[in-house]
Write an enzyme that holds these catalytic residues in place. Sequence first.
Site, PDB file in Angstrom:
ATOM      1  N   GLY A   1     -11.013  -1.894   3.137  1.00  0.00           N
ATOM      2  CA  GLY A   1      -9.549  -1.923   4.087  1.00  0.00           C
ATOM      3  C   GLY A   1      -9.906  -0.253   4.912  1.00  0.00           C
ATOM      4  O   GLY A   1     -11.329   0.318   4.606  1.00  0.00           O
TER       5      GLY A   1
ATOM      6  N   GLY B   1      -5.654  -4.407   7.466  1.00  0.00           N
ATOM      7  CA  GLY B   1      -6.522  -3.030   7.491  1.00  0.00           C
ATOM      8  C   GLY B   1      -7.768  -3.442   8.750  1.00  0.00           C
ATOM      9  O   GLY B   1      -8.451  -1.689   9.137  1.00  0.00           O
TER      10      GLY B   1
ATOM     11  N   THR C   1      -0.724   2.450   6.943  1.00  0.00           N
ATOM     12  CA  THR C   1      -0.583   0.571   6.212  1.00  0.00           C
ATOM     13  C   THR C   1      -0.495  -0.067   7.158  1.00  0.00           C
ATOM     14  O   THR C   1       0.478  -0.664   8.124  1.00  0.00           O
ATOM     15  CB  THR C   1       1.157   0.770   5.792  1.00  0.00           C
TER      16      THR C   1
ATOM     17  N   THR D   1       1.082  -1.858   0.267  1.00  0.00           N
ATOM     18  CA  THR D   1       0.074  -0.278   0.309  1.00  0.00           C
ATOM     19  C   THR D   1       1.170   1.029  -0.369  1.00  0.00           C
ATOM     20  O   THR D   1       1.484   1.715   0.390  1.00  0.00           O
ATOM     21  CB  THR D   1      -1.029   0.319   1.122  1.00  0.00           C
TER      22      THR D   1
HETATM   23  N1  ASP Z   1      -4.266  -1.292   4.960  1.00  0.00           N
HETATM   24  C1  ASP Z   1      -4.453  -1.957   3.823  1.00  0.00           C
HETATM   25  C2  ASP Z   1      -5.818  -2.374   3.875  1.00  0.00           C
HETATM   26  O1  ASP Z   1      -5.867  -3.367   4.395  1.00  0.00           O
HETATM   27  C3  ASP Z   1      -3.578  -3.130   3.105  1.00  0.00           C
HETATM   28  C4  ASP Z   1      -2.088  -2.816   3.633  1.00  0.00           C
HETATM   29  O2  ASP Z   1      -2.155  -1.824   4.095  1.00  0.00           O
HETATM   30  O3  ASP Z   1      -1.341  -2.696   2.878  1.00  0.00           O
HETATM   31  O4  ASP Z   1      -6.404  -3.070   2.690  1.00  0.00           O
END
Ligand code: ASP
Length: 339
Positions: A227, A250, A247, A197
């Site tokens: 997310g 989520g 990140t 992300t």
């Molecule tokens: N936080 C993001 C989600 O859960 C994924 C990530 O940060 O890599 O969609």
Amino acid sequence: MKRHISFALAIASMAVAGWVSAATPVLVIHGGAGVIKRDMSPARDKAVRAALTQALTAGYAELKSGKAAVDAVSAAIVVLENDPNFNAGKGAVFTHEGKNELDAAIMDGSTLKAGAIAGVQRVRNPILLARSVMDHSPHVMLAGAGAEAFAKENGVELVDPSYFRTEERWQQLQKALKEDAQKVPHADEETAKHFGTVGAVALDAAGHLAAGTSTGGMTDKRWGRIGDSPLIGAGTYANDGCAMSGTGWGEFYIRTVAAHEVCMRVTQMRVPLSRAAAEVINQEIPSLGGNGGAIALDRDGHIAMPFNTDGMFRGWIGADGVPHVAIYGDEDDGLSEAE
Ligand code: ASP
């Protein structure tokens, strides 16, 4: 951090923003937590560092030319969305059904205006659509086909869904599907599903903050899962004293309203930024069983980049205009010299 500002820049920023205080611009970016060291080849390491440097340079150019923090945030994120090494835009992870569904959000801390989009499949740069929602719609968040219709009406570029596909992400889905069929995933596998992300936080010369985040979400996600990234307050938040982009896993960022929580501690409870960010990201989220990282910035230019995974793609650029990038947990990210 050493700060000097030229008289001309101070006057220019006052003219643009009224009375606000001038600041030395700062930009901080991430390209996702959950990096697993043994999975990083030297070539990938090099490519990621080059992309982070390019994103910092693009975003900082906006700040140096007197543009607003939101402009720097979107310019930096566009570079990372266009780079297949990150789980955002091209190179996004695949859903259980083999699609790419993209989420993004942007927030202007000075006005508390925000724009977000979720589950889009044809928008080349989701952060630009989030920006367009903020600037040109009466709403904050649009999803799916409606968001794409809005993109079309507002001249935001649409692409064929095949544009987002990379072979590496496809193979990650195949692996996850196989693991699904065999057993319940354990924490390591969950971590592997959510990395890459991208996000940015910026402080502009007028002293205003902004935050933005863009993602493909988690590999193998189902049922229209959304997310934290596009949820204002969870993965993305900015006010006039603090900005954060998260990140990680989520669901835990949503349950702790992580970005808002960090910023409230900073602006309401006067907790120093690095402590507030560490408390929420490295204590509260892991205590619930989650993991991940974040980048955060306060109005005085203090930077925090906490994470509790092996690494986090990250970088920052400040007064000296030199991009600093780092990947691993045991790597010096140059922050101590900046504080
Ligand atoms: N936080 C993001 C989600 O859960 C994924 C990530 O940060 O890599 O969609």
